[in-house]
Scaffold this motif. Sequence first.
Motif, PDB file in Angstrom:
ATOM      1  N   THR A  37      17.044   2.765 -75.002  1.00 29.09           N
ATOM      2  CA  THR A  37      16.726   1.595 -74.171  1.00 29.09           C
ATOM      3  C   THR A  37      15.316   1.058 -74.412  1.00 29.09           C
ATOM      4  OG1 THR A  37      16.040   2.959 -72.288  1.00 29.09           O
ATOM      5  CG2 THR A  37      18.342   2.255 -72.338  1.00 29.09           C
ATOM      6  N   ASP A  38      14.423   1.881 -74.930  1.00 32.19           N
ATOM      7  CA  ASP A  38      13.121   1.377 -75.375  1.00 32.19           C
ATOM      8  C   ASP A  38      13.195   0.981 -76.848  1.00 32.19           C
ATOM      9  OD1 ASP A  38      11.139   1.351 -73.287  1.00 32.19           O
ATOM     10  OD2 ASP A  38      11.315   3.524 -73.205  1.00 32.19           O
ATOM     11  N   LEU A  39      13.723   1.871 -77.655  1.00 33.84           N
ATOM     12  CA  LEU A  39      13.712   1.639 -79.108  1.00 33.84           C
ATOM     13  C   LEU A  39      14.468   0.367 -79.485  1.00 33.84           C
ATOM     14  CD1 LEU A  39      14.238   5.253 -80.518  1.00 33.84           C
ATOM     15  CD2 LEU A  39      12.225   3.780 -80.820  1.00 33.84           C
ATOM     16  N   MET A  40      15.617   0.145 -78.869  1.00 31.88           N
ATOM     17  CA  MET A  40      16.437  -0.979 -79.303  1.00 31.88           C
ATOM     18  C   MET A  40      15.826  -2.323 -78.923  1.00 31.88           C
ATOM     19  SD  MET A  40      18.737   0.068 -81.223  1.00 31.88           S
ATOM     20  CE  MET A  40      17.746   1.430 -81.807  1.00 31.88           C
ATOM     21  N   VAL A  41      15.057  -2.333 -77.821  1.00 32.06           N
ATOM     22  CA  VAL A  41      14.384  -3.580 -77.427  1.00 32.06           C
ATOM     23  C   VAL A  41      13.335  -3.940 -78.484  1.00 32.06           C
ATOM     24  CG1 VAL A  41      12.855  -4.633 -75.707  1.00 32.06           C
ATOM     25  CG2 VAL A  41      14.806  -3.262 -74.962  1.00 32.06           C
ATOM     26  N   THR A  79      19.535  11.604 -67.540  1.00 36.07           N
ATOM     27  CA  THR A  79      19.364  10.158 -67.328  1.00 36.07           C
ATOM     28  C   THR A  79      18.833   9.900 -65.921  1.00 36.07           C
ATOM     29  OG1 THR A  79      21.593   9.919 -66.457  1.00 36.07           O
ATOM     30  CG2 THR A  79      21.332   9.655 -68.854  1.00 36.07           C
ATOM     31  N   PHE A  80      18.420   8.666 -65.700  1.00 36.44           N
ATOM     32  CA  PHE A  80      17.971   8.289 -64.351  1.00 36.44           C
ATOM     33  C   PHE A  80      19.121   8.452 -63.359  1.00 36.44           C
ATOM     34  CE2 PHE A  80      15.354   5.804 -67.328  1.00 36.44           C
ATOM     35  CZ  PHE A  80      14.125   6.349 -67.012  1.00 36.44           C
ATOM     36  N   GLY A 112      19.115   5.407 -70.036  1.00 34.29           N
ATOM     37  CA  GLY A 112      17.716   5.809 -70.262  1.00 34.29           C
ATOM     38  C   GLY A 112      17.496   7.246 -69.813  1.00 34.29           C
ATOM     39  N   THR A 113      16.667   7.979 -70.567  1.00 32.45           N
ATOM     40  CA  THR A 113      16.476   9.398 -70.290  1.00 32.45           C
ATOM     41  C   THR A 113      15.051   9.686 -69.830  1.00 32.45           C
ATOM     42  OG1 THR A 113      15.783   9.924 -72.559  1.00 32.45           O
ATOM     43  CG2 THR A 113      18.163   9.991 -72.097  1.00 32.45           C
ATOM     44  N   LEU A 114      14.931  10.841 -69.164  1.00 31.83           N
ATOM     45  CA  LEU A 114      13.607  11.289 -68.706  1.00 31.83           C
ATOM     46  C   LEU A 114      12.719  11.598 -69.918  1.00 31.83           C
ATOM     47  CD1 LEU A 114      12.040  11.941 -66.116  1.00 31.83           C
ATOM     48  CD2 LEU A 114      12.938  14.269 -66.234  1.00 31.83           C
ATOM     49  N   GLY A 115      13.295  12.276 -70.918  1.00 28.12           N
ATOM     50  CA  GLY A 115      12.519  12.580 -72.132  1.00 28.12           C
ATOM     51  C   GLY A 115      12.031  11.304 -72.802  1.00 28.12           C
TER      52      GLY A 115
END
Length: 288
Positions: A37-41, A79-80, A112-115
């Motif tokens: 969710t961060d990388l793909m943005v 995940t959250f 999205g994950t905690l890691g």
Amino acid sequence: MRGQLHNVEVRVPASLSDALALLAREPGVWTPLAGGTDLMVVHNAGHLKATRFLDLSRFEELRGIREEAGALTFGALSTFTDLRDSVAVHRHFPNLVKSARATGALAIQNRGTLGGNIANASPAADTPPSLLAYGAEVELLSVRGSRRVAYDRFHLGYKVMDLAPDELVAAIHVPLPTGRGFHYFRKVGTRQAQAISKVCLAAWARIEGGVVADLRIGLGSVAPAPIRARHAEAALLGQALAALPIEAAREALLADISPIDDIRATARYRSVVTRNVLGHMLRELANL
Ligand SMILES: Cc1cc2nc3c(=O)[nH]c(=O)nc-3n(C[C@H](O)[C@H](O)[C@H](O)COP(=O)(O)OP(=O)(O)OC[C@H]3O[C@@H](n4cnc5c(N)ncnc54)[C@H](O)[C@@H]3O)c2cc1C
């Protein structure tokens, strides 16, 4: 220009040890990919240099939330939604539930994950202030073995972490609090949902005999990385709830933060609002 998918390679190793071996053979070449969710943005915006990704999503060893040895252990792929759904997290770490609820919307919370939230190292991420307030430790894994780092020593500067190129975040360990606890979480953004933090403050305190016996305050969006508010904490430790030095703590907080102007808020706004949120937190604590 937008990122091109035909340039991208995603490797799916058969096992976690194969993944670690690949990272050890070619450190810095493979970028861990969790929920994306961060990388793909960043990829979609055409700003991501990395083109080779290591998919972690199949490694069951990195999943699950379990109670062991006086702590809750969160697999890095938690995940959250996992946080929101866990009875143990609700019972022991309500700030983490609030952090998870405040993150994006349901689709992001499901993936999205905690890691990923901590390894992405955004100063504005929403779980780090809670992890700092709860005294978390990060477990890192490589072919050399595993090691633990106190989370308040994990972020070394803007996007700089105590994380070697051949290491993965395997788990986050959060000690179960003892005694009478106070928990506080406040995210200030443009909206209640789907907004990146302008200021985020999480706190946990243990009260004994009407005195602040233990206190940790985590802050987001007010420094190059998530930070502890150590000066403010020092002004409050050992103080009686009946006479909390709220103004002194608000003043001391100025030595903790180094906010900047950006598209979301000015440094001045962040400074004023952080001190106001701290004041709000302390008034709640005083009324405990
Ligand atoms: C619409 C939208 C809204 C969002 N809202 C919020 C919000 O309100 N609050 C917030 O905090 N975040 C928000 N985010 C950001 C993002 O969802 C979170 O940071 C999320 O936790 C990232 O996790 P991930 O698994 O998707 O990470 P990925 O994108 O897979 O990875 C992120 C980074 O972490 C690294 N990484 C991931 N896992 C590991 C690991 N186990 N070991 C080592 N490195 C690893 C990756 O290499 C990458 O550099 C939002 C994102 C979107 C797209």
